[in-house]
Design an enzyme around this catalytic site. Structure first.
Site, PDB file in Angstrom:
ATOM      1  N   GLU A 141       7.144   9.089  14.002  1.00 30.35           N
ATOM      2  CA  GLU A 141       7.314   8.411  12.814  1.00 30.35           C
ATOM      3  C   GLU A 141       8.172   9.202  11.791  1.00 30.35           C
ATOM      4  O   GLU A 141       9.141   8.570  10.981  1.00 30.35           O
ATOM      5  CB  GLU A 141       5.936   7.983  12.052  1.00 30.35           C
ATOM      6  CG  GLU A 141       4.987   6.950  12.797  1.00 30.35           C
ATOM      7  CD  GLU A 141       5.272   5.688  12.693  1.00 30.35           C
ATOM      8  OE1 GLU A 141       6.493   5.350  12.144  1.00 30.35           O
ATOM      9  OE2 GLU A 141       4.610   4.557  13.258  1.00 30.35           O
ATOM     10  N   GLU A 160       8.298  -2.146  18.276  1.00 32.36           N
ATOM     11  CA  GLU A 160       7.279  -2.358  17.363  1.00 32.36           C
ATOM     12  C   GLU A 160       6.041  -2.854  17.862  1.00 32.36           C
ATOM     13  O   GLU A 160       4.998  -2.430  17.452  1.00 32.36           O
ATOM     14  CB  GLU A 160       7.859  -3.447  16.278  1.00 32.36           C
ATOM     15  CG  GLU A 160       9.008  -3.296  15.556  1.00 32.36           C
ATOM     16  CD  GLU A 160       8.853  -2.167  14.547  1.00 32.36           C
ATOM     17  OE1 GLU A 160       7.702  -1.879  14.109  1.00 32.36           O
ATOM     18  OE2 GLU A 160       9.639  -1.630  13.882  1.00 32.36           O
ATOM     19  N   ASP A 207       1.600  -3.112   9.624  1.00 32.47           N
ATOM     20  CA  ASP A 207       3.048  -3.002   9.071  1.00 32.47           C
ATOM     21  C   ASP A 207       4.106  -3.213  10.572  1.00 32.47           C
ATOM     22  O   ASP A 207       4.793  -4.005  10.438  1.00 32.47           O
ATOM     23  CB  ASP A 207       3.583  -1.667   8.526  1.00 32.47           C
ATOM     24  CG  ASP A 207       3.355  -1.642   7.374  1.00 32.47           C
ATOM     25  OD1 ASP A 207       2.755  -2.660   6.573  1.00 32.47           O
ATOM     26  OD2 ASP A 207       3.682  -0.671   6.769  1.00 32.47           O
ATOM     27  N   GLU A 208       3.277  -2.633  11.506  1.00 33.72           N
ATOM     28  CA  GLU A 208       4.032  -2.766  12.775  1.00 33.72           C
ATOM     29  C   GLU A 208       3.903  -4.233  13.311  1.00 33.72           C
ATOM     30  O   GLU A 208       5.149  -4.752  13.833  1.00 33.72           O
ATOM     31  CB  GLU A 208       3.623  -1.912  14.050  1.00 33.72           C
ATOM     32  CG  GLU A 208       3.420  -0.292  13.588  1.00 33.72           C
ATOM     33  CD  GLU A 208       4.727   0.216  13.294  1.00 33.72           C
ATOM     34  OE1 GLU A 208       5.711  -0.310  13.193  1.00 33.72           O
ATOM     35  OE2 GLU A 208       4.747   1.410  12.845  1.00 33.72           O
ATOM     36  N   THR A 211       4.303   0.058  19.339  1.00 32.97           N
ATOM     37  CA  THR A 211       3.543   0.822  18.208  1.00 32.97           C
ATOM     38  C   THR A 211       2.337   0.231  17.901  1.00 32.97           C
ATOM     39  O   THR A 211       1.509   0.936  17.549  1.00 32.97           O
ATOM     40  CB  THR A 211       4.572   1.012  17.147  1.00 32.97           C
ATOM     41  OG1 THR A 211       5.813   1.606  17.773  1.00 32.97           O
ATOM     42  CG2 THR A 211       4.185   2.195  15.951  1.00 32.97           C
ATOM     43  N   GLU A 265       8.575   1.898   6.837  1.00 31.70           N
ATOM     44  CA  GLU A 265       8.158   2.763   7.890  1.00 31.70           C
ATOM     45  C   GLU A 265       8.000   3.888   7.349  1.00 31.70           C
ATOM     46  O   GLU A 265       7.232   4.934   7.781  1.00 31.70           O
ATOM     47  CB  GLU A 265       9.348   2.575   8.837  1.00 31.70           C
ATOM     48  CG  GLU A 265       9.459   1.621   9.841  1.00 31.70           C
ATOM     49  CD  GLU A 265       8.313   1.462  10.844  1.00 31.70           C
ATOM     50  OE1 GLU A 265       7.826   2.453  11.003  1.00 31.70           O
ATOM     51  OE2 GLU A 265       7.837   0.294  11.330  1.00 31.70           O
ATOM     52  N   HIS A 319       6.752  -6.261  11.256  1.00 27.82           N
ATOM     53  CA  HIS A 319       7.932  -5.754  11.907  1.00 27.82           C
ATOM     54  C   HIS A 319       8.579  -6.514  13.188  1.00 27.82           C
ATOM     55  O   HIS A 319       9.521  -6.673  13.411  1.00 27.82           O
ATOM     56  CB  HIS A 319       8.164  -4.391  11.698  1.00 27.82           C
ATOM     57  CG  HIS A 319       8.074  -3.713  10.496  1.00 27.82           C
ATOM     58  ND1 HIS A 319       7.753  -2.388  10.193  1.00 27.82           N
ATOM     59  CD2 HIS A 319       8.069  -4.073   9.163  1.00 27.82           C
ATOM     60  CE1 HIS A 319       7.543  -1.999   8.931  1.00 27.82           C
ATOM     61  NE2 HIS A 319       7.871  -3.213   8.359  1.00 27.82           N
ATOM     62  N   HIS A 371       4.530   5.594   6.881  1.00 31.94           N
ATOM     63  CA  HIS A 371       3.525   5.815   7.980  1.00 31.94           C
ATOM     64  C   HIS A 371       3.733   7.113   8.298  1.00 31.94           C
ATOM     65  O   HIS A 371       2.439   7.980   8.303  1.00 31.94           O
ATOM     66  CB  HIS A 371       4.144   5.214   9.286  1.00 31.94           C
ATOM     67  CG  HIS A 371       4.373   3.649   8.953  1.00 31.94           C
ATOM     68  ND1 HIS A 371       4.678   2.620  10.034  1.00 31.94           N
ATOM     69  CD2 HIS A 371       3.708   2.806   8.069  1.00 31.94           C
ATOM     70  CE1 HIS A 371       4.833   1.510   9.560  1.00 31.94           C
ATOM     71  NE2 HIS A 371       3.920   1.388   8.476  1.00 31.94           N
ATOM     72  N   TRP A 379       0.816  -1.335   0.008  1.00 33.21           N
ATOM     73  CA  TRP A 379       0.090   0.097   0.009  1.00 33.21           C
ATOM     74  C   TRP A 379       0.911   1.302  -0.026  1.00 33.21           C
ATOM     75  O   TRP A 379       1.950   1.266   0.433  1.00 33.21           O
ATOM     76  CB  TRP A 379      -0.951  -0.091   1.342  1.00 33.21           C
ATOM     77  CG  TRP A 379      -0.197   0.000   2.507  1.00 33.21           C
ATOM     78  CD1 TRP A 379       0.016  -0.845   3.553  1.00 33.21           C
ATOM     79  CD2 TRP A 379       0.039   1.200   3.338  1.00 33.21           C
ATOM     80  NE1 TRP A 379       0.657  -0.379   4.499  1.00 33.21           N
ATOM     81  CE2 TRP A 379       0.714   0.701   4.507  1.00 33.21           C
ATOM     82  CE3 TRP A 379       0.060   2.355   3.220  1.00 33.21           C
ATOM     83  CZ2 TRP A 379       1.197   1.765   5.664  1.00 33.21           C
ATOM     84  CZ3 TRP A 379       0.496   3.609   3.853  1.00 33.21           C
ATOM     85  CH2 TRP A 379       1.033   3.306   4.963  1.00 33.21           C
TER      86      TRP A 379
END
Length: 418
Positions: free
Chosen positions: A155, A246, A278-279, A249, A193, A282, A196, A102
């Site tokens: 971020e 991570e 995403d976090e 977050t 990252e 990760h 974000h 994305w």
């Protein structure tokens, strides 16, 4: 939220518990492990009162557990370097291909004309999209906006975190374009990252709810101020920090998504949800490599974990400033708001510690040195102590008086903290 190492905050990007106090009398914050809560009497929140009791109850382990800031042991560097093949098989697949990833554009009003559409039609569609976004954002309370801005600012300081990663011995991208798996992870992690901050920044700009110049000034300050990390070259500390940050977050963005949805902003809920995903990926990468290192070098890892839990690594957004906080309290106030709003709380921190102690089977480690056993005992004893302190904090909070905290991010309006 960016990490590198939370979480924290951050998140992120966020607050921290347990540890040492820094620069007494200088206006600097009291650092408390992964969640930093206010030391300023004007922000005497639930968390502020909690910290004194926590510091007393969670006594730091003997100094022998502390690896200090001595040079990184050569064996640690050699061990992580030996895992390059393992990283290629177990971490790199967690990074999504660029083509199927994305992008911020996917979640915001489109500013260009669709094929065959006129400029007038494109402008009309864009205007309608912005109006719909602003309508949803209108119902978001100020305290949630403060948390969102704090997370976004953290971020946006991504360059500091990649720099820190590239200082870590054994995993650094020495050439800037190295083909080694560790280097590929750092660059791939950075690339994912980076989206974000871009997405949150554009949402906030279009929402019309915040003073974007003050927000941008805060990002500017944080990048100039940098990131304070006392053992920046240790690979063990770095990956442990990464796992905690991570997950912190992830939790923060999940909570923000839930709260945004409750207040009618489905666009923001979706944005925070996709960032949280995403976090989570990760986190899986850092958690996996930590588990592997616990297998290879349990003694070194448990000592490193104890060191991190004692708060020797500060949060990535700790040094944020909007240029108006002469007392250096901005991060403290942001953390207090996150606690009261339920975006990132003492309970979340306790859950994190408990999760990783269980995930890495710290209590089951065998064959440890004397220092390793003391570190193991300390770390395994943290979750119940955190729970007890949390209960005390909530009991005291019930008797507390709410106080206003001002934020330039929201045009100098006040939000209440405990």
């Amino acid at each position: 939220m960016a990490k590198l190492g939370l979480a924290v905050g951050t998140s992120a990007r966020f607050s921290c518990f347990f540890s040492n106090k820094s620069d007494a009398g200088s206006g600097r914050a009291t650092r408390l492990g992964w969640i930093l809560f206010p030391a300023n009497p004007r922000c005497s929140s639930l968390a502020t009162r909690w910290t004194a009791a926590a510091a007393a109850a969670v006594e730091a382990p003997p100094r022998s557990v502390d690896m200090g800031c001595a040079p990184v042991p050569r064996e640690q560097v050699e061990i992580v370097q030996s895992l390059n093949g393992w990283v290629a098989e177990n971490m790199l697949p967690l990074l999504n291909p660029v083509e199927s990833s994305w992008q911020p554009h996917d979640f915001l009003p489109c500013s260009v004309a669709a094929p065959g559409a006129s400029e007038e039609e494109a402008l009309s569609a864009f205007t309608e999209g912005v109006a719909a976004l602003r309508m949803g954002a209108a119902g978001v309370p100020d305290e949630i906006l403060v948390c969102l801005v704090g997370n976004m600012v953290t971020e946006e300081a991504l360059p500091s975190y990649q720099s820190m990663g590239n200082r870590t011995e054994g995993t650094a991208d020495d050439t800037g374009a190295s083909s080694l798996p560790w280097a590929q992870w750092i660059r791939g992690w950075t690339a994912e990252e980076n989206r974000h901050g871009d997405l949150l920044n554009r949402y906030l700009y279009l929402s019309g709810r915040v003073d974007m110049r003050q927000v941008e000034t805060t990002v500017h300050h944080l990048l100039r101020n940098g990131m304070e990390m006392l053992v920046p070259k240790s690979p063990y500390h770095s990956v442990i920090y990464g796992a905690f940050q991570e997950r912190a977050t992830f939790v923060s963005h999940v909570h923000t998504a839930r709260l945004a949805g409750q207040h009618g902003d489905q666009a923001l809920a979706k944005i925070c949800g996709v960032i949280a995903a995403d976090e989570k990926r990760h986190e899986a990468g850092y958690t996996r490599v930590c588990a592997k290192l616990f297998e290879v070098d349990p003694d070194g890892m448990v000592r490193a974990l104890a060191h991190v839990m004692r708060g020797k690594v500060t949060m990535p957004g700790l040094l944020m400033s909007d240029g108006r906080d002469a007392d250096g309290s901005l991060f403290e106030r942001f953390s207090a708001v996150a606690q009261r709003a339920g975006v990132y709380t003492a309970r979340d921190y306790g859950d994190l510690v408990e999760h990783f102690v269980r995930r890495w089977r710290v209590a089951e480690l065998a064959g440890l040195s004397g220092e390793g056993r003391r570190a193991q005992e300390y770390v395994c004893g943290l979750p119940p102590k955190i729970r007890r302190m949390e209960e005390l904090a909530h009991q005291r909070a019930a008797r507390s008086e709410l106080r206003p905290a001002r934020f330039s991010w929201i045009f100098d309006r006040h939000v209440m903290v405990g």
